[in-house]
Scaffold this motif. Structure first.
Motif, PDB file in Angstrom:
ATOM      1  N   HIS A 166       0.812  -1.218   0.000  1.00  0.00           N
ATOM      2  CA  HIS A 166       0.000   0.000   0.000  1.00  0.00           C
ATOM      3  C   HIS A 166       0.846   1.268   0.000  1.00  0.00           C
ATOM      4  O   HIS A 166       0.407   2.311  -0.478  1.00  0.00           O
ATOM      5  N   GLN A 172       0.791   2.506  -5.612  1.00  0.00           N
ATOM      6  CA  GLN A 172      -0.108   3.640  -5.429  1.00  0.00           C
ATOM      7  C   GLN A 172      -0.495   4.233  -6.781  1.00  0.00           C
ATOM      8  O   GLN A 172      -1.663   4.572  -7.014  1.00  0.00           O
ATOM      9  N   LEU A 173       0.485   4.338  -7.675  1.00  0.00           N
ATOM     10  CA  LEU A 173       0.219   4.889  -9.009  1.00  0.00           C
ATOM     11  C   LEU A 173      -0.674   3.953  -9.816  1.00  0.00           C
ATOM     12  O   LEU A 173      -1.605   4.403 -10.496  1.00  0.00           O
ATOM     13  N   SER A 175      -2.846   1.732  -8.682  1.00  0.00           N
ATOM     14  CA  SER A 175      -4.182   1.553  -8.117  1.00  0.00           C
ATOM     15  C   SER A 175      -5.031   2.817  -8.152  1.00  0.00           C
ATOM     16  O   SER A 175      -6.263   2.734  -8.067  1.00  0.00           O
ATOM     17  N   LEU A 176      -4.412   3.986  -8.323  1.00  0.00           N
ATOM     18  CA  LEU A 176      -5.169   5.243  -8.283  1.00  0.00           C
ATOM     19  C   LEU A 176      -6.292   5.293  -9.313  1.00  0.00           C
ATOM     20  O   LEU A 176      -7.430   5.654  -8.956  1.00  0.00           O
ATOM     21  N   PRO A 177      -6.051   4.955 -10.601  1.00  0.00           N
ATOM     22  CA  PRO A 177      -7.170   5.004 -11.556  1.00  0.00           C
ATOM     23  C   PRO A 177      -8.340   4.111 -11.154  1.00  0.00           C
ATOM     24  O   PRO A 177      -9.505   4.467 -11.360  1.00  0.00           O
ATOM     25  N   ARG A 179      -9.185   3.279  -8.045  1.00  0.00           N
ATOM     26  CA  ARG A 179      -9.859   3.907  -6.912  1.00  0.00           C
ATOM     27  C   ARG A 179     -10.795   5.026  -7.380  1.00  0.00           C
ATOM     28  O   ARG A 179     -11.831   5.283  -6.756  1.00  0.00           O
ATOM     29  N   LEU A 180     -10.413   5.672  -8.489  1.00  0.00           N
ATOM     30  CA  LEU A 180     -11.216   6.770  -9.027  1.00  0.00           C
ATOM     31  C   LEU A 180     -12.298   6.287  -9.988  1.00  0.00           C
ATOM     32  O   LEU A 180     -13.091   7.089 -10.494  1.00  0.00           O
ATOM     33  N   ARG A 241     -14.167  -1.965  -7.616  1.00  0.00           N
ATOM     34  CA  ARG A 241     -14.296  -0.931  -8.634  1.00  0.00           C
ATOM     35  C   ARG A 241     -14.372  -1.590 -10.012  1.00  0.00           C
ATOM     36  O   ARG A 241     -13.916  -2.720 -10.197  1.00  0.00           O
TER      37      ARG A 241
END
Length: 296
Positions: A166, A172-173, A175-177, A179-180, A241
């Motif tokens: 995490h 992080q990079l 998983s960001l899309p 998460r959004l 998601r």
């Protein structure tokens, strides 16, 4: 045991130092500034400067230093990528070669050395390195340890996939899309995407350091290779998601240039050397590795 660690300020270096200290080991950090505590030793790898006496009682030397490859590879930055790895490895190897009591020397490396797109071909430590910039970097990077090898030091090159956690910048990079709500496969999604959980990476490093029969290249990846499409599905499911917005190959190559092949190329890598020396994975599948990465 006493570990001497270069690259201790990066994500993996910090995690490894924490893990070793928690288990009662001693960790000496090599730094390029004035030391701020007794556990730090100053060195200058660009100049090849390191006092060998700082390593005299070391059991294990580990080099995790190297400039970030996740930015445009301009001619100038290509040199930074190359030299940040070769100079640090070469400086440590030269210092280790001078020691009467030889430590183990582990240097970070990368699965990108097998080539930018190897399709479905299975890649083990016996596979030849490929063509391209990163393959050339890996040849020089691992070759820089030759002075230590020739002096009788046991040397291992950790050919590491993407480490999942995490707090890992790469995860992080990635998983960001998702998460959004607009994540998706990259390109066709059929390319194999070598990854490993942070827990298993830390355990594998310790295993290599402590297992006398392990030397040369060592693949640190899942024992069950996963494609980008499969990884995407697992990550989207873990985050609850959708994964309905694929990113076309031409978009990645336009935005990222040659680095895009680190995402679009296929490397079906197997950790044969780890498994042949009785290493067992806590998170052998993508689902398990992603679940572990999402725990905080």
């Amino acid at each position: 045991m006493k570990y001497v660690l270069a690259g201790s300020s990066g994500f993996l270096g910090k995690a490894l130092a924490r893990d070793l200290l928690a288990d009662g080991h001693q960790v000496t950090r090599l730094v390029r500034r004035a030391p701020s505590q007794p556990s730090e030793v100053r060195w200058d790898p660009a100049a090849g400067t390191l006092d060998p006496t700082a390593l005299e009682d070391a059991d294990v030397l580990i080099n995790l230093a190297g400039a970030n490859i996740g930015r445009p590879w301009t001619p100038k930055y290509r040199n930074v990528i190359r030299e940040s790895r070769v100079s640090t490895t070469g400086t440590l190897a030269a210092a280790a070669a001078k020691l009467d009591r030889k430590p183990v020397f582990l240097t970070q490396s990368g699965v990108g050395g097998y080539g930018k797109d190897c399709g479905d071909r299975i890649l083990t430590e016996e596979s030849e390195l490929g063509d391209g910039f990163l393959s050339d970097v890996v040849r020089l990077w691992e070759g820089a340890a030759d002075p230590a090898r020739e002096a009788g030091v046991r040397v291992a090159a950790l050919r590491t996939g993407v480490v999942l956690d995490h707090a890992a910048p790469a995860f992080q990079l990635m998983s960001l899309p998702f998460r959004l709500g607009f994540g998706g496969r990259l390109g066709s999604g059929d390319q194999y995407f070598p990854v490993i959980s942070l827990t298993d990476w830390l355990r594998a490093v310790r295993h290599v350091a402590e297992t006398e029969s392990v030397e040369g290249p060592v693949n640190l990846t899942l024992p069950n290779p996963v494609t980008n499409k499969e990884f995407t599905k697992s990550l989207a499911g873990a985050l609850h998601r959708p994964a309905a917005i694929p990113v076309p190959s031409f978009v990645l190559t336009t935005v990222l240039g040659e680095f895009a092949w680190e995402l679009l190329g296929s490397n079906r890598v197997l950790p044969q050397k780890l498994e042949s020396t009785n290493f067992t994975f806590d998170h052998p599948t993508a689902d398990q590795a992603i679940a572990a990465a999402l725990k905080q």
